[in-house]
Design a protein around this motif. Structure first.
Motif, PDB file in Angstrom:
ATOM      1  N   ALA A   1      -7.542  -3.345   1.331  1.00  0.00           N
ATOM      2  CA  ALA A   1      -6.238  -3.327   1.993  1.00  0.00           C
ATOM      3  C   ALA A   1      -5.261  -2.349   1.355  1.00  0.00           C
ATOM      4  O   ALA A   1      -4.413  -1.782   2.043  1.00  0.00           O
ATOM      5  N   ILE A   2      -5.378  -2.134   0.041  1.00  0.00           N
ATOM      6  CA  ILE A   2      -4.432  -1.236  -0.630  1.00  0.00           C
ATOM      7  C   ILE A   2      -5.076   0.088  -1.042  1.00  0.00           C
ATOM      8  O   ILE A   2      -4.483   0.876  -1.769  1.00  0.00           O
ATOM      9  N   GLY A   3      -6.293   0.329  -0.583  1.00  0.00           N
ATOM     10  CA  GLY A   3      -6.936   1.623  -0.804  1.00  0.00           C
ATOM     11  C   GLY A   3      -7.449   1.856  -2.205  1.00  0.00           C
ATOM     12  O   GLY A   3      -7.558   2.992  -2.644  1.00  0.00           O
ATOM     13  N   LEU A   4      -7.789   0.795  -2.919  1.00  0.00           N
ATOM     14  CA  LEU A   4      -8.305   0.937  -4.283  1.00  0.00           C
ATOM     15  C   LEU A   4      -9.780   0.571  -4.362  1.00  0.00           C
ATOM     16  O   LEU A   4     -10.171  -0.331  -5.087  1.00  0.00           O
ATOM     17  N   THR A   5     -10.590   1.278  -3.609  1.00  0.00           N
ATOM     18  CA  THR A   5     -12.025   1.008  -3.700  1.00  0.00           C
ATOM     19  C   THR A   5     -12.475   1.287  -5.130  1.00  0.00           C
ATOM     20  O   THR A   5     -11.887   2.117  -5.831  1.00  0.00           O
ATOM     21  N   GLU A   6     -13.505   0.613  -5.564  1.00  0.00           N
ATOM     22  CA  GLU A   6     -13.919   0.665  -6.964  1.00  0.00           C
ATOM     23  C   GLU A   6     -14.246   2.066  -7.451  1.00  0.00           C
ATOM     24  O   GLU A   6     -14.047   2.380  -8.611  1.00  0.00           O
ATOM     25  N   ASN A   7     -14.712   2.944  -6.570  1.00  0.00           N
ATOM     26  CA  ASN A   7     -15.033   4.293  -7.027  1.00  0.00           C
ATOM     27  C   ASN A   7     -13.779   5.130  -7.304  1.00  0.00           C
ATOM     28  O   ASN A   7     -13.865   6.187  -7.909  1.00  0.00           O
ATOM     29  N   LEU A   8     -12.598   4.648  -6.886  1.00  0.00           N
ATOM     30  CA  LEU A   8     -11.357   5.375  -7.141  1.00  0.00           C
ATOM     31  C   LEU A   8     -10.604   4.834  -8.347  1.00  0.00           C
ATOM     32  O   LEU A   8      -9.608   5.424  -8.764  1.00  0.00           O
ATOM     33  N   THR A   9     -11.049   3.720  -8.894  1.00  0.00           N
ATOM     34  CA  THR A   9     -10.340   3.141 -10.031  1.00  0.00           C
ATOM     35  C   THR A   9     -11.108   3.407 -11.315  1.00  0.00           C
ATOM     36  O   THR A   9     -12.257   3.851 -11.318  1.00  0.00           O
ATOM     37  N   TYR A  10     -10.475   3.124 -12.405  1.00  0.00           N
ATOM     38  CA  TYR A  10     -10.953   3.489 -13.728  1.00  0.00           C
ATOM     39  C   TYR A  10     -12.114   2.626 -14.210  1.00  0.00           C
ATOM     40  O   TYR A  10     -13.005   3.101 -14.870  1.00  0.00           O
ATOM     41  N   GLY A  11     -12.053   1.375 -13.895  1.00  0.00           N
ATOM     42  CA  GLY A  11     -13.021   0.416 -14.417  1.00  0.00           C
ATOM     43  C   GLY A  11     -12.365  -0.475 -15.444  1.00  0.00           C
ATOM     44  O   GLY A  11     -11.438  -0.066 -16.128  1.00  0.00           O
ATOM     45  N   LYS A  12     -12.830  -1.691 -15.542  1.00  0.00           N
ATOM     46  CA  LYS A  12     -12.201  -2.651 -16.436  1.00  0.00           C
ATOM     47  C   LYS A  12     -12.603  -2.448 -17.890  1.00  0.00           C
ATOM     48  O   LYS A  12     -11.966  -2.955 -18.784  1.00  0.00           O
ATOM     49  N   LYS A  13     -13.628  -1.672 -18.121  1.00  0.00           N
ATOM     50  CA  LYS A  13     -14.019  -1.352 -19.489  1.00  0.00           C
ATOM     51  C   LYS A  13     -13.419  -0.001 -19.854  1.00  0.00           C
ATOM     52  O   LYS A  13     -13.469   0.947 -19.076  1.00  0.00           O
ATOM     53  N   TYR A  14     -12.853   0.076 -21.045  1.00  0.00           N
ATOM     54  CA  TYR A  14     -12.186   1.291 -21.511  1.00  0.00           C
ATOM     55  C   TYR A  14     -13.205   2.412 -21.681  1.00  0.00           C
ATOM     56  O   TYR A  14     -14.231   2.228 -22.335  1.00  0.00           O
ATOM     57  N   GLN A  15     -12.928   3.561 -21.085  1.00  0.00           N
ATOM     58  CA  GLN A  15     -13.823   4.719 -21.168  1.00  0.00           C
ATOM     59  C   GLN A  15     -12.988   5.943 -21.546  1.00  0.00           C
ATOM     60  O   GLN A  15     -12.509   6.664 -20.678  1.00  0.00           O
TER      61      GLN A  15
ATOM     62  N   TYR B   1       0.832  -1.206   0.000  1.00  0.00           N
ATOM     63  CA  TYR B   1       0.000   0.000   0.000  1.00  0.00           C
ATOM     64  C   TYR B   1       0.870   1.261   0.000  1.00  0.00           C
ATOM     65  O   TYR B   1       0.625   2.195  -0.765  1.00  0.00           O
ATOM     66  N   GLU B   2       1.899   1.288   0.839  1.00  0.00           N
ATOM     67  CA  GLU B   2       2.794   2.452   0.914  1.00  0.00           C
ATOM     68  C   GLU B   2       3.492   2.703  -0.421  1.00  0.00           C
ATOM     69  O   GLU B   2       3.592   3.849  -0.870  1.00  0.00           O
ATOM     70  N   GLU B   3       3.988   1.655  -1.062  1.00  0.00           N
ATOM     71  CA  GLU B   3       4.694   1.815  -2.332  1.00  0.00           C
ATOM     72  C   GLU B   3       3.744   2.261  -3.437  1.00  0.00           C
ATOM     73  O   GLU B   3       4.086   3.133  -4.241  1.00  0.00           O
ATOM     74  N   LEU B   4       2.549   1.689  -3.477  1.00  0.00           N
ATOM     75  CA  LEU B   4       1.572   2.089  -4.482  1.00  0.00           C
ATOM     76  C   LEU B   4       1.118   3.525  -4.238  1.00  0.00           C
ATOM     77  O   LEU B   4       1.000   4.319  -5.181  1.00  0.00           O
ATOM     78  N   ALA B   5       0.895   3.888  -2.983  1.00  0.00           N
ATOM     79  CA  ALA B   5       0.489   5.256  -2.655  1.00  0.00           C
ATOM     80  C   ALA B   5       1.555   6.254  -3.085  1.00  0.00           C
ATOM     81  O   ALA B   5       1.220   7.352  -3.571  1.00  0.00           O
ATOM     82  N   ALA B   6       2.818   5.913  -2.940  1.00  0.00           N
ATOM     83  CA  ALA B   6       3.896   6.807  -3.374  1.00  0.00           C
ATOM     84  C   ALA B   6       3.855   7.007  -4.895  1.00  0.00           C
ATOM     85  O   ALA B   6       4.062   8.118  -5.385  1.00  0.00           O
TER      86      ALA B   6
ATOM     87  N   THR C   1      -4.282 -19.103   0.845  1.00  0.00           N
ATOM     88  CA  THR C   1      -4.253 -17.905   1.689  1.00  0.00           C
ATOM     89  C   THR C   1      -4.590 -16.621   0.920  1.00  0.00           C
ATOM     90  O   THR C   1      -4.605 -15.542   1.510  1.00  0.00           O
ATOM     91  N   ALA C   2      -4.872 -16.729  -0.373  1.00  0.00           N
ATOM     92  CA  ALA C   2      -5.178 -15.540  -1.176  1.00  0.00           C
ATOM     93  C   ALA C   2      -6.492 -14.902  -0.723  1.00  0.00           C
ATOM     94  O   ALA C   2      -7.451 -15.593  -0.391  1.00  0.00           O
ATOM     95  N   VAL C   3      -6.488 -13.584  -0.732  1.00  0.00           N
ATOM     96  CA  VAL C   3      -7.693 -12.837  -0.359  1.00  0.00           C
ATOM     97  C   VAL C   3      -8.541 -12.588  -1.599  1.00  0.00           C
ATOM     98  O   VAL C   3      -8.085 -12.741  -2.731  1.00  0.00           O
ATOM     99  N   SER C   4      -9.767 -12.171  -1.383  1.00  0.00           N
ATOM    100  CA  SER C   4     -10.658 -11.854  -2.498  1.00  0.00           C
ATOM    101  C   SER C   4     -10.274 -10.496  -3.100  1.00  0.00           C
ATOM    102  O   SER C   4      -9.531  -9.720  -2.500  1.00  0.00           O
ATOM    103  N   GLU C   5     -10.817 -10.195  -4.262  1.00  0.00           N
ATOM    104  CA  GLU C   5     -10.570  -8.893  -4.884  1.00  0.00           C
ATOM    105  C   GLU C   5     -11.046  -7.765  -3.973  1.00  0.00           C
ATOM    106  O   GLU C   5     -10.350  -6.769  -3.806  1.00  0.00           O
ATOM    107  N   HIS C   6     -12.197  -7.940  -3.372  1.00  0.00           N
ATOM    108  CA  HIS C   6     -12.735  -6.913  -2.474  1.00  0.00           C
ATOM    109  C   HIS C   6     -11.791  -6.666  -1.293  1.00  0.00           C
ATOM    110  O   HIS C   6     -11.509  -5.515  -0.934  1.00  0.00           O
ATOM    111  N   GLU C   7     -11.288  -7.737  -0.693  1.00  0.00           N
ATOM    112  CA  GLU C   7     -10.375  -7.590   0.452  1.00  0.00           C
ATOM    113  C   GLU C   7      -9.065  -6.919   0.043  1.00  0.00           C
ATOM    114  O   GLU C   7      -8.540  -6.077   0.771  1.00  0.00           O
ATOM    115  N   LEU C   8      -8.539  -7.284  -1.129  1.00  0.00           N
ATOM    116  CA  LEU C   8      -7.301  -6.665  -1.589  1.00  0.00           C
ATOM    117  C   LEU C   8      -7.521  -5.192  -1.904  1.00  0.00           C
ATOM    118  O   LEU C   8      -6.712  -4.345  -1.532  1.00  0.00           O
ATOM    119  N   ARG C   9      -8.624  -4.882  -2.568  1.00  0.00           N
ATOM    120  CA  ARG C   9      -8.938  -3.471  -2.852  1.00  0.00           C
ATOM    121  C   ARG C   9      -8.965  -2.654  -1.558  1.00  0.00           C
ATOM    122  O   ARG C   9      -8.402  -1.563  -1.495  1.00  0.00           O
TER     123      ARG C   9
END
Length: 190
Positions: free
Chosen positions: A143-157, A105-110, A133-141
């Motif tokens: 944990a690293i501060g990438l909630t869906e409203n902050l990301t672009y979306g998987k479809k090109y816009q 999270y720290e490295e990505l935030a930088a 031991t892998a987490v779900s996409e929701h849990e990873l989002r």
């Protein structure tokens, strides 16, 4: 079959794109493994990357010059030296090692805080989803501060004003999920 596929792409003018991308992430996330799978379609064990290395690849019809910069703490100090002229970033996280999420999270935030990268697309790959031991996409989002409203979306816009940033869950060892991330990233390469 593959040569036929590449010849069709060439005739359609889809092989003319070129980009420079860097593979970033903590050590043991799977950067070098992914690079070798893309290059040679081989899955091999690797020692930690001690020095940056480059490979030229064709992925989804786009020519990429890739740089694997290593992820151990010392290697992370040189990341900035490679970022000025990149067309995209692949940031890989070990989704099966939650103890390292705060550090990732720290490295990505930088990276996200860097003004010189404000328009650079970042494809985050949550690797090793095949492990227990892998987490779900929701849990990873979360944990690293990438909630869906902050990301672009998987479809090109193309008209979106949101920064080009998206998370794709994958397993390099099972060869699944990462190609979707490259397809998404390729749409931002001029």
């Amino acid at each position: 079959m593959f040569s036929w596929f590449w010849s069709v792409l060439g005739k359609l003018g889809l092989l003319s794109k070129k980009g420079k991308i860097v593979f970033l992430g903590l050590d043991n996330a799977g950067k070098t493994t992914l690079l070798n799978v893309l290059k040679d379609d081989r899955l091999t064990m690797h020692i930690p990357t001690l020095h940056p290395h480059s490979e030229d690849l064709v992925i989804e019809g786009i020519q990429f010059q890739t740089f694997d910069l290593g992820g151990h703490e010392t290697a992370r100090r040189i990341w900035k030296d490679y970022l000025a002229t990149v067309n995209g970033i692949i940031f890989i996280i070990d989704a099966a090692d939650p103890s390292r999420f705060p550090e990732a999270y720290e490295e990505l935030a930088a990276l996200l805080a860097s003004e010189e990268l404000a328009k650079t697309p970042i494809c985050v790959l949550g690797n090793k989803i095949d492990k227990d031991t892998a987490v779900s996409e929701h849990e990873l989002r979360r944990a690293i501060g990438l909630t869906e409203n902050l990301t672009y979306g998987k479809k090109y816009q193309p008209s979106s004003t949101t920064r080009p940033l998206e998370l794709f869950m994958c397993s390099v060892s099972k060869r699944m999920g990462y190609i979707e991330g490259f397809r998404w990233l390729a749409k931002f390469i001029p």
